[in-house]
Design an enzyme around this catalytic site. Structure first.
Site, PDB file in Angstrom:
ATOM      1  N   SER A  21       0.826  -1.216   0.000  1.00 36.35           N
ATOM      2  CA  SER A  21       0.000   0.000   0.000  1.00 36.35           C
ATOM      3  C   SER A  21       0.858   1.264   0.000  1.00 36.35           C
ATOM      4  O   SER A  21       1.904   1.331   0.647  1.00 36.35           O
ATOM      5  CB  SER A  21      -0.871  -0.010   1.257  1.00 36.35           C
ATOM      6  OG  SER A  21      -1.657   1.144   1.289  1.00 36.35           O
ATOM      7  N   ASN A  99      -6.651  -1.130   1.652  1.00 36.31           N
ATOM      8  CA  ASN A  99      -5.979  -0.677   2.871  1.00 36.31           C
ATOM      9  C   ASN A  99      -6.906   0.322   3.570  1.00 36.31           C
ATOM     10  O   ASN A  99      -7.084   1.448   3.125  1.00 36.31           O
ATOM     11  CB  ASN A  99      -4.633  -0.051   2.480  1.00 36.31           C
ATOM     12  CG  ASN A  99      -3.794   0.373   3.666  1.00 36.31           C
ATOM     13  OD1 ASN A  99      -3.936   1.486   4.145  1.00 36.31           O
ATOM     14  ND2 ASN A  99      -2.919  -0.486   4.126  1.00 36.31           N
ATOM     15  N   ASN A 127      -5.129  -0.558   8.280  1.00 34.66           N
ATOM     16  CA  ASN A 127      -3.905   0.241   8.443  1.00 34.66           C
ATOM     17  C   ASN A 127      -3.949   0.992   9.773  1.00 34.66           C
ATOM     18  O   ASN A 127      -4.333   2.161   9.832  1.00 34.66           O
ATOM     19  CB  ASN A 127      -3.735   1.213   7.275  1.00 34.66           C
ATOM     20  CG  ASN A 127      -2.383   1.904   7.330  1.00 34.66           C
ATOM     21  OD1 ASN A 127      -1.634   1.756   8.302  1.00 34.66           O
ATOM     22  ND2 ASN A 127      -2.073   2.668   6.301  1.00 34.66           N
ATOM     23  N   CYS A 130       0.036   3.762  10.381  1.00 35.45           N
ATOM     24  CA  CYS A 130       0.660   4.874   9.660  1.00 35.45           C
ATOM     25  C   CYS A 130       1.250   5.861  10.673  1.00 35.45           C
ATOM     26  O   CYS A 130       0.531   6.355  11.549  1.00 35.45           O
ATOM     27  CB  CYS A 130      -0.341   5.586   8.759  1.00 35.45           C
ATOM     28  SG  CYS A 130       0.403   7.035   7.955  1.00 35.45           S
ATOM     29  N   GLY A 243       9.464  -4.908   4.337  1.00 35.84           N
ATOM     30  CA  GLY A 243      10.589  -4.072   4.781  1.00 35.84           C
ATOM     31  C   GLY A 243      11.816  -4.242   3.921  1.00 35.84           C
ATOM     32  O   GLY A 243      12.553  -5.217   4.070  1.00 35.84           O
TER      33      GLY A 243
END
Ligand code: SIN
Length: 303
Positions: A21, A99, A127, A130, A243
């Site tokens: 996303s 998302n 989500n 954030c 990641g």
């Protein structure tokens, strides 16, 4: 031939590569580059009920092997995204993940329920992580109790699989992961970006209006890989590793520590066909290492 299929329990993806996303627009932007159906799935940029302008510029700042972002979840609002999803689904069968965002818990629940009702949507990703919306990077995923309450409320209102996206900035990400899965999350995705700071020495000011921003890219891969391993050691639902994944080998590293699939993000900014390339690299690496299917190595790190 290597079998790349990725078993999430509630659904099997054709391969483990999911576009993350916020790095893949709403899918349509990448149609000129390749057939999106070569990916396992794509995640839409995060969405609120109403249109959001996001944070003031600058929103991006490059660092060595990384990228700081402070976008602030800009987006067109739920009604516009529903139209985009219908259009995209007519052009490609790639599974679409929405998302889901919210300024408060009620909004998270409302947006999740809305997209749960769309046949074109395969799954939802909550989500709660954030770092660019509230002051100091605060978000629900920093707190196990809040995560648990919110996931329970969302699950009561939806009939699609729910992925909960976790934050590396939580003091105890394993505790938050356990809270999310105990509350009914069908899968966990981790990690969102690491809270970071860039300063303008001449101006004696932070680069970003929000002061802190989220770091992603190859620089964070060892940090994220450790957190994914720690969560995988305790998780009983599938984990999606995120990641700094920029190659097929990076993706297989996450599978080795226990992830069932991966999301690739920052690479999409500097290599628009990067996610598709990673799929072919995974296959080549599996053939080179004589791995027939991903379950042969999933969670098989010997440590
Ligand atoms: C942003 O829009 O600020 C980034 C999205 C996220 O970190 O979830």
């Amino acid at each position: 031939m290597a079998d790349l299929s990725a078993d999430l329990g509630f659904r099997t993806l054709k391969n483990p590569v999911i576009a993350a996303s916020g790095t893949f627009g709403y899918g349509e932007e990448f149609l000129p580059f390749y057939d999106l159906d070569v990916l396992g799935a794509i995640v839409m940029k995060g969405i609120f009920r109403e249109e959001r302008p996001g944070n003031p510029p600058p929103r991006l700042h490059e660092t060595p092997a990384g990228l700081l972002n402070s976008i602030g979840l800009a987006g067109p609002g739920s009604a516009a995204l529903q139209e985009i999803i219908r259009r995209l689904h007519a052009r490609t069968p790639v599974p679409i993940i929405v998302n889901v965002c919210g300024g408060d818990d009620d909004e998270f629940v409302e947006v999740a329920a809305l997209f749960s009702g769309m046949d074109e949507v395969a799954m939802l990703e909550l989500n709660i992580s954030c770092p660019n919306v509230k002051k100091g990077g605060a978000c629900p995923a920093q707190d196990a109790g809040h995560t648990s309450r919110l996931v329970k409320r969302v699950k009561e209102r939806i009939r699609k699989p729910l992925i909960v996206k976790l934050s590396p900035n939580a003091a105890d990400i394993v505790g938050v992961a356990q809270a999310a899965q105990d509350a009914g999350a069908d899968a966990l995705s981790l990690v969102n970006t690491f809270l970071g700071l860039a300063v303008d020495l001449e101006a004696r000011r932070p680069v970003f209006a929000n002061v802190y921003a989220g770091l992603s890219g190859p620089a964070v891969k060892p940090l994220a890989l450790r957190l994914v391993r720690e969560v995988c050691l305790k998780a009983y639902v599938p984990v999606i590793g995120i990641g700094g994944i920029a190659s097929g080998r990076d993706a297989l590293d996450y599978i080795l520590v226990g992830a069932s699939a991966v999301q690739v993000g920052t690479v999409n900014f500097y290599d628009p066909a990067g996610a598709a390339r990673i799929v072919t690299e995974i296959e080549a690496e599996m053939e080179r290492l004589k791995i027939r299917d991903l379950s042969e190595i999933r969670g098989k790190l010997q440590a």
